[in-house]
Each structure stands twice: as C-alpha cells, then as structure tokens.
Design a protein around this motif. Structure first.
Motif, PDB file in Angstrom:
ATOM      1  N   ALA A 144       0.780  -1.193   0.224  1.00  0.00           N
ATOM      2  CA  ALA A 144      -0.068   0.035   0.044  1.00  0.00           C
ATOM      3  C   ALA A 144       0.892   1.195  -0.179  1.00  0.00           C
ATOM      4  O   ALA A 144       0.433   2.145  -0.492  1.00  0.00           O
ATOM      5  N   ASP A 145       1.930   1.148   0.945  1.00  0.00           N
ATOM      6  CA  ASP A 145       2.828   2.331   0.781  1.00  0.00           C
ATOM      7  C   ASP A 145       3.573   2.658  -0.565  1.00  0.00           C
ATOM      8  O   ASP A 145       3.666   3.812  -0.975  1.00  0.00           O
ATOM      9  N   ILE A 146       3.789   1.562  -1.217  1.00  0.00           N
ATOM     10  CA  ILE A 146       4.227   1.784  -2.656  1.00  0.00           C
ATOM     11  C   ILE A 146       3.222   1.988  -3.782  1.00  0.00           C
ATOM     12  O   ILE A 146       3.471   2.910  -4.596  1.00  0.00           O
ATOM     13  N   ALA A 147       1.869   1.690  -3.411  1.00  0.00           N
ATOM     14  CA  ALA A 147       0.783   2.186  -4.364  1.00  0.00           C
ATOM     15  C   ALA A 147       0.906   3.678  -4.121  1.00  0.00           C
ATOM     16  O   ALA A 147       0.476   4.269  -4.916  1.00  0.00           O
ATOM     17  N   ARG A 148       0.910   4.301  -2.683  1.00  0.00           N
ATOM     18  CA  ARG A 148       0.670   5.582  -2.613  1.00  0.00           C
ATOM     19  C   ARG A 148       1.833   6.534  -3.363  1.00  0.00           C
ATOM     20  O   ARG A 148       1.661   7.459  -3.697  1.00  0.00           O
ATOM     21  N   ALA A 149       3.200   5.855  -3.306  1.00  0.00           N
ATOM     22  CA  ALA A 149       4.156   6.432  -4.067  1.00  0.00           C
ATOM     23  C   ALA A 149       4.119   6.616  -5.657  1.00  0.00           C
ATOM     24  O   ALA A 149       4.552   7.101  -6.211  1.00  0.00           O
ATOM     25  N   LEU A 150       2.977   5.589  -6.133  1.00  0.00           N
ATOM     26  CA  LEU A 150       2.896   5.583  -7.617  1.00  0.00           C
ATOM     27  C   LEU A 150       1.709   6.405  -8.147  1.00  0.00           C
ATOM     28  O   LEU A 150       1.629   6.333  -9.515  1.00  0.00           O
ATOM     29  N   ILE A 151       0.894   6.987  -7.228  1.00  0.00           N
ATOM     30  CA  ILE A 151      -0.304   7.694  -7.817  1.00  0.00           C
ATOM     31  C   ILE A 151      -0.134   8.382  -8.775  1.00  0.00           C
ATOM     32  O   ILE A 151      -1.001   8.597  -9.790  1.00  0.00           O
ATOM     33  N   HIS A 152       1.048   9.194  -8.989  1.00  0.00           N
ATOM     34  CA  HIS A 152       1.416  10.357  -9.781  1.00  0.00           C
ATOM     35  C   HIS A 152       2.239   9.804 -10.976  1.00  0.00           C
ATOM     36  O   HIS A 152       2.800  10.583 -11.853  1.00  0.00           O
ATOM     37  N   THR A 153       2.455   8.593 -11.047  1.00  0.00           N
ATOM     38  CA  THR A 153       3.178   7.921 -12.435  1.00  0.00           C
ATOM     39  C   THR A 153       4.716   8.534 -12.080  1.00  0.00           C
ATOM     40  O   THR A 153       5.217   9.111 -13.072  1.00  0.00           O
ATOM     41  N   PRO A 154       5.374   8.371 -11.196  1.00  0.00           N
ATOM     42  CA  PRO A 154       6.643   9.127 -10.877  1.00  0.00           C
ATOM     43  C   PRO A 154       7.858   8.362 -11.976  1.00  0.00           C
ATOM     44  O   PRO A 154       7.615   7.043 -12.338  1.00  0.00           O
TER      45      PRO A 154
END
Length: 305
Positions: A144-154
């Motif tokens: 879930a932490d990783i999903a949070r970091a992926l929200i804006h397609t970094p």
C-alpha cells in the motif's frame, strides 16, 4: 542509456560533522540502482537532498532534466518515495488513503480514480483496497505504501529499506512486485537495503561510508574486485594435499574437520588445483564471493540494520 540522475560534488555538513563529502554518481533511466552503506554512512542525508527534503551545502544534482535548488517542484512531481515508516492513516482504508494522496496533485475526479486504479494494480493491492490500513499485515502495508508513491506515475521511485522487518516469504513477494514495476513499466528504482541478496539483483551499485563513495559498479564487477571465491577440498590424504597447495603457492587454511579452504583470485584457478589433486579428493566445493563479502571488505563491518 540516458542518465536520469546526475550528482556532482554533493556536500552536506551538520556543524562540524561532514555527513556527505563531495560525492558524485549517476543513475541510468529505467535501471534498478542500489545505494548501500552502513548506518551513519550518509545514505539518508544524500537521499533527503536528492528528494528536495534537505538543502545541500554544495554540489549539483540533475534529476529527470531538472536542477535541484531551481526546479524543486518539478523534481517532486517526478519522484515517488517509500519511507521506512509509513505515512498512511491507519484508520482510513487503502483506497481512502490513496484518494487523499492523489488529491495533492489536483487531478480531476475521473483522472484521480483512474490513477488510483492503476497504482492499485501495479502494487497488487486490489484484494485489500477497502480494508483499513491499520488492519493490514506488514507485507500488505508495504504494498500500500508503494501504491501511494505510484499515484502520480513517477519517473523515479525511491525505496528506503522497503522490506525491513518482513518475513522471508513476504519480502520475496514485495521484491517480486518491485522488479515487475521496474522491468515492465521501465521505472527507475533507487533502492537502499540492508539485504545484500536484494542488492545483488541491482543493475548498478554505489557503496558509501563516512560520507564518501567507496566503490561503484555492477554486482559482478564489485564481486570480482572485492570478493574472493573459495575452493573447499576434503582430501583423502592430508599431507599430500598440503604439499600440492604449497608447491602451487596457494593461500590456504584447514579447519577442524580437515577441510582445506583455498582463496581464489579468479574462479578458473580452481581448475588447475583440482587437476593436480583429483585422485586425493573426498569432497569438493566452490563458494562464490557474495555482496556480503564485498560490503565487509569495503566497510570493514557487516551491514548494520
């Protein structure tokens, strides 16, 4: 391959303590890059500077074509960060947490929902998307932490000790997901880890200690430079093997079980030794040098968590 991160002469001091001393390195776009060092080496300080959380005292950083100190907002929009300690609200569901995070980017509702769905799929959190974050297992929280970091397609995903504290099977699952992101989406992953078997899967590694770069290279290059292979032989006749090794000028020792350990500068050296004593071998084994050996030989200590 293009360089997505370039670091030149980066410095940071805290009073009289030089935490980062004029370091330089680069990260290729789409690669899995491991940044290693014991606690106190300067890793966290370096990452805090790269991610705009800490102002450098000197040096230059270009990330995704943007210059640190001039284009910090653009850099923040280009990166995702997964910290050791979660930033998510334990009382909210995973989806609600992702909605809160996504709202920071000013996305229209439809675009936000699409971004959440894409991040949830990429991080494999669909099965627990509607569960409170605080009720999840350690591995589920990490995803879930990783999903949070992926929200804006970094373009660059910073992972700070992403599997620390997880059991071996959960670590394996999380790691497989990270590799899938990197390989299938071409995302650049900037990793710190205390697990050398994870670092060994990186495309390129930089090792620092006391604020300075000690070594850099691919895992194979580093192992060839800083880790020796070991040939282990249990002989039928002790004195005969000792005589052969002495004649060959090989460095060796013998343990209490009568097993000889011969250090090899190159793996192929084992062939000549084995050929000379093939009729006097009860058991034989070649142990390849590891990233743990590299780390210990460079820093003088086992990796500290």
């Amino acid at each position: 391959m293009n360089k997505i991160i370039e670091v030149h002469g980066l410095k940071k001091s805290f009073g009289s303590l030089e935490a980062v001393k004029n370091i330089g390195f680069y990260v290729e776009e789409g690669s899995l890059f491991a940044f290693l060092g014991p606690n106190g080496a300067g890793k966290s300080t370096t990452i805090d500077m790269l991610t705009t959380r800490l102002k450098p005292d000197g040096g230059e950083v270009i990330l995704g074509g943007y210059r640190l100190g001039r284009d910090d907002d653009r850099i923040r929009g280009s990166i995702g960060i997964v910290f050791q300690d979660s930033l998510l609200d334990p009382l909210l569901t995973v989806k609600e947490n992702l909605q809160v995070r996504g709202s920071f980017y000013g996305l229209p509702r439809a675009a936000l929902e699409a971004a959440i769905a894409a991040a949830a799929e990429a991080a494999c959190v669909g099965e627990f998307l509607t569960r409170p974050y605080g009720k999840l297992s350690g591995g589920q929280r990490r995803r879930a932490d990783i999903a949070r970091a992926l929200i804006h397609t970094p373009r660059v995903l910073f992972l700070d000790e992403p599997t620390t504290g997880l059991d071996p099977q959960t670590r394996k699952n999380v790691w497989e997901m990270i590799l899938k992101l990197q390989r299938e989406q071409g995302m650049t992953v900037f990793l710190t880890t205390h697990y050398m078997e994870e670092a060994a899967q990186a495309d390129y590694i930089t090792i620092i200690d006391h604020g300075e770069v000690l070594a850099r290279g691919t895992p194979l290059e580093l192992k060839n430079r800083y880790a020796a292979d070991i040939l282990k032989i249990k002989p039928v006749l002790d004195a005969e093997l000792a005589g052969v090794l002495t004649d060959l000028g090989a460095a060796f020792d013998r343990d209490a079980a009568g097993v000889y350990r011969i250090a090899l500068s190159r793996t192929v050296e084992a062939l000549g030794i084995i050929d000379r004593c093939r009729d006097n071998v009860e058991n034989i084994e070649i142990i390849n040098g590891t990233m743990d050996d590299v780390f210990i030989n460079l820093t003088g200590m086992e990796v500290r968590s």
